[in-house]
Write a protein that holds these residues in place. Sequence first.
Motif, PDB file in Angstrom:
ATOM      1  N   ASN A   1      66.952 -53.736  33.401  1.00  0.00           N
ATOM      2  CA  ASN A   1      65.301 -53.159  33.036  1.00  0.00           C
ATOM      3  C   ASN A   1      64.782 -54.073  34.091  1.00  0.00           C
ATOM      4  O   ASN A   1      63.617 -53.611  34.666  1.00  0.00           O
ATOM      5  CB  ASN A   1      65.044 -53.571  31.988  1.00  0.00           C
ATOM      6  N   GLY A   2      64.820 -55.126  34.547  1.00  0.00           N
ATOM      7  CA  GLY A   2      64.046 -56.327  35.287  1.00  0.00           C
ATOM      8  C   GLY A   2      64.252 -55.771  36.831  1.00  0.00           C
ATOM      9  O   GLY A   2      63.356 -55.794  37.427  1.00  0.00           O
ATOM     10  N   THR A   3      65.433 -55.407  37.143  1.00  0.00           N
ATOM     11  CA  THR A   3      65.886 -55.144  38.543  1.00  0.00           C
ATOM     12  C   THR A   3      65.187 -53.800  38.906  1.00  0.00           C
ATOM     13  O   THR A   3      64.611 -53.676  40.002  1.00  0.00           O
ATOM     14  CB  THR A   3      67.325 -55.072  38.749  1.00  0.00           C
TER      15      THR A   3
ATOM     16  N   PHE B   1      62.079 -53.314  42.048  1.00  0.00           N
ATOM     17  CA  PHE B   1      61.879 -52.120  43.122  1.00  0.00           C
ATOM     18  C   PHE B   1      60.492 -51.770  42.799  1.00  0.00           C
ATOM     19  O   PHE B   1      59.916 -51.433  43.853  1.00  0.00           O
ATOM     20  CB  PHE B   1      62.869 -50.899  42.559  1.00  0.00           C
ATOM     21  N   ALA B   2      59.888 -51.640  41.780  1.00  0.00           N
ATOM     22  CA  ALA B   2      58.566 -51.281  41.555  1.00  0.00           C
ATOM     23  C   ALA B   2      57.517 -52.257  42.334  1.00  0.00           C
ATOM     24  O   ALA B   2      56.598 -51.848  43.008  1.00  0.00           O
ATOM     25  CB  ALA B   2      58.043 -51.128  40.045  1.00  0.00           C
ATOM     26  N   TRP B   3      57.747 -53.519  42.065  1.00  0.00           N
ATOM     27  CA  TRP B   3      56.881 -54.551  42.632  1.00  0.00           C
ATOM     28  C   TRP B   3      57.084 -54.581  44.187  1.00  0.00           C
ATOM     29  O   TRP B   3      55.900 -54.521  44.877  1.00  0.00           O
ATOM     30  CB  TRP B   3      57.033 -55.743  42.009  1.00  0.00           C
ATOM     31  N   LYS B   4      58.126 -54.424  44.817  1.00  0.00           N
ATOM     32  CA  LYS B   4      58.132 -54.543  46.146  1.00  0.00           C
ATOM     33  C   LYS B   4      57.743 -53.322  46.933  1.00  0.00           C
ATOM     34  O   LYS B   4      57.363 -53.578  48.080  1.00  0.00           O
ATOM     35  CB  LYS B   4      59.692 -55.029  46.778  1.00  0.00           C
ATOM     36  N   VAL B   5      58.126 -52.258  46.322  1.00  0.00           N
ATOM     37  CA  VAL B   5      57.550 -51.023  46.953  1.00  0.00           C
ATOM     38  C   VAL B   5      56.116 -51.022  47.010  1.00  0.00           C
ATOM     39  O   VAL B   5      55.372 -50.402  48.054  1.00  0.00           O
ATOM     40  CB  VAL B   5      58.406 -49.749  46.466  1.00  0.00           C
TER      41      VAL B   5
ATOM     42  N   LEU C   1      68.242 -51.762  47.516  1.00  0.00           N
ATOM     43  CA  LEU C   1      66.710 -50.963  47.357  1.00  0.00           C
ATOM     44  C   LEU C   1      66.434 -51.152  46.192  1.00  0.00           C
ATOM     45  O   LEU C   1      65.183 -51.591  45.704  1.00  0.00           O
ATOM     46  CB  LEU C   1      66.355 -49.816  48.244  1.00  0.00           C
ATOM     47  N   LEU C   2      67.302 -50.452  45.170  1.00  0.00           N
ATOM     48  CA  LEU C   2      67.176 -50.253  43.785  1.00  0.00           C
ATOM     49  C   LEU C   2      67.090 -51.553  42.890  1.00  0.00           C
ATOM     50  O   LEU C   2      66.814 -51.631  41.731  1.00  0.00           O
ATOM     51  CB  LEU C   2      67.828 -49.102  43.137  1.00  0.00           C
ATOM     52  N   GLY C   3      67.731 -52.542  43.629  1.00  0.00           N
ATOM     53  CA  GLY C   3      68.052 -53.799  42.845  1.00  0.00           C
ATOM     54  C   GLY C   3      69.287 -53.790  42.125  1.00  0.00           C
ATOM     55  O   GLY C   3      69.371 -54.551  41.148  1.00  0.00           O
TER      56      GLY C   3
ATOM     57  N   MET D   1      76.623 -52.533  41.314  1.00  0.00           N
ATOM     58  CA  MET D   1      76.897 -51.431  39.965  1.00  0.00           C
ATOM     59  C   MET D   1      77.379 -50.282  40.635  1.00  0.00           C
ATOM     60  O   MET D   1      77.161 -49.793  41.696  1.00  0.00           O
ATOM     61  CB  MET D   1      75.568 -51.263  39.667  1.00  0.00           C
ATOM     62  N   SER D   2      78.598 -49.711  40.058  1.00  0.00           N
ATOM     63  CA  SER D   2      79.054 -48.581  40.162  1.00  0.00           C
ATOM     64  C   SER D   2      77.961 -47.276  40.215  1.00  0.00           C
ATOM     65  O   SER D   2      77.345 -47.694  39.137  1.00  0.00           O
ATOM     66  CB  SER D   2      80.375 -48.627  39.448  1.00  0.00           C
ATOM     67  N   LYS D   3      78.340 -46.337  40.720  1.00  0.00           N
ATOM     68  CA  LYS D   3      77.698 -45.205  40.488  1.00  0.00           C
ATOM     69  C   LYS D   3      77.658 -44.678  38.859  1.00  0.00           C
ATOM     70  O   LYS D   3      76.634 -44.271  38.249  1.00  0.00           O
ATOM     71  CB  LYS D   3      78.257 -44.156  41.251  1.00  0.00           C
ATOM     72  N   SER D   4      78.868 -44.729  38.344  1.00  0.00           N
ATOM     73  CA  SER D   4      78.948 -44.391  36.936  1.00  0.00           C
ATOM     74  C   SER D   4      78.058 -45.174  36.114  1.00  0.00           C
ATOM     75  O   SER D   4      77.304 -44.845  35.277  1.00  0.00           O
ATOM     76  CB  SER D   4      80.289 -44.521  36.587  1.00  0.00           C
ATOM     77  N   SER D   5      77.864 -46.467  36.427  1.00  0.00           N
ATOM     78  CA  SER D   5      77.062 -47.395  35.545  1.00  0.00           C
ATOM     79  C   SER D   5      75.595 -47.272  35.679  1.00  0.00           C
ATOM     80  O   SER D   5      74.629 -47.271  34.791  1.00  0.00           O
ATOM     81  CB  SER D   5      77.235 -49.057  35.775  1.00  0.00           C
ATOM     82  N   ILE D   6      75.229 -46.816  36.857  1.00  0.00           N
ATOM     83  CA  ILE D   6      73.886 -46.456  37.293  1.00  0.00           C
ATOM     84  C   ILE D   6      73.477 -45.253  36.792  1.00  0.00           C
ATOM     85  O   ILE D   6      72.576 -45.125  36.013  1.00  0.00           O
ATOM     86  CB  ILE D   6      73.604 -46.363  38.873  1.00  0.00           C
TER      87      ILE D   6
END
Length: 497
Positions: A130-132, A136-140, A182-184, A188-193
Amino acid sequence: MYREKRFVQETSAAKHIAFCFLHLHDNQLYSLFLREKWHYNLKNGLLVTKILNNFAAEKTQKPIKPYTDMKKLFLSALAIATLLSCNSTQDDITPDNPIVDVPAEEPVEKVENIISEGRINVPEKYLELNGTTNDFAWKVFAEILKDHKSENVVFSPFSMAVDLAMLNNGANGKTSSEITSLLGLDGMSKSSINCYFNVLTEGLTQIDPTVKFVSSNAIWYNQNVTMKSPFINTLKDMYLADTTPADLQTQKTVDDINRWCSEKTFGMIPTLIDNPGYLPNVFALLNATYVKAPWTEAFDKSWTEQYRFTTENGPVLTDFMLADKNIIWYKDNEMQMGFFNMGKSEKFEMFFALPAEGKSLEATYNYMKENWDKLSDCKDTQLVCVLIPKYEASFSIVLNDYFKKLGCPSMFNESTADFNGIADRGIYIQSAFQKAKFIVDEDGAEGAAVSVLMGNEGVSTVEPPSLILNHPFIFGMREKTTGVILFLGVVNNPKAE
């Protein structure tokens, strides 16, 4: 001749498998073979499945019962894999369908009971995400602000993050590492994302029935390109995406995409693409995010009055909503900020930040970014005199250069992009683009964004404090139980078209 010979070999192999299933095991193992999709782990599974289906239809109409003899099951599956490997090569054959089956790298995971105890039930192991995603939101948005200092801006980090998460399922190596970084979501594995965004999206949809939240996904892909099934199936299963093969260089496809965008954003974004010249030659991967949230306590329209709003080019007269409200309010030497509950269950929230005198929007934004944990954890409410302009902000942006600057360049370069998980072609991302709109009035807030990745190849005895948004300010919307930021924006001129 080679392909014809190979087709005959595999046809014979498949019929032999079907014969064994139907006659030695009376179609029980055959049922499991298809239902459990073990054929996805075999070469040319799509072709074999078609043959098995046709052959079985000819041979039996018997009802299928569960098969429980695991020893026989294992030995039979092993024999099948051996038989097919003896009659297959590395090439893929897709006679009727532009999607080819290849082994999935990892299983997908879904979570039951999306809403639990009034919260979005993000699994504990994903809570830090949730934080990461906010990082992404803040930096972009910080990069966007540098280039758009005098115009109204609205951006949905959530929408673009979902689009990138979907794209990541077809990325490998350095390209995938850059996207997750980029997403922070490094490591993380693709499955977890996929699981995280599946839970988050479903939760946002269900958390408050008085807030209309819709997140929709789709891909239009070149009907002449062989797409890989794990990529397409993941988009369908975890992101509920519409998948459409099409001729991408036609006005019909442009019209279909624009119609989809208009429908999914309830008319807020009726046009995404103007003509076929803007379309890529391999795929267009889209996320549309829409939210309509009423204020928990609406503004009285009879109190709306015209006041001056100071822009860099001088004052303009515009409609302001006036009220005394109990809100979470923060003020220091850098800025002041107000948080407003949205929806009956108060799970969504709008926030407005006003720079202190002499402070720039960019400096205020950076201060918010660095101190967000402290600001967003404020709990104390007080009576505040509020003056907020009614506004409508629309914004379009190409994000290629911003993503490159933030450490994600390889996907935009045809010599370095690795999207072999999508198709066996030299795919790269031609454009990362978003179009967004946000409206605030007495009833509440309404926002929509479409992100696309184009693959080419009360009474008081004392005077209350005030939040008077009469010069350029920052706004945003988030879901409170996760803290995830859905929209961020800037109003430099509420009268701007």
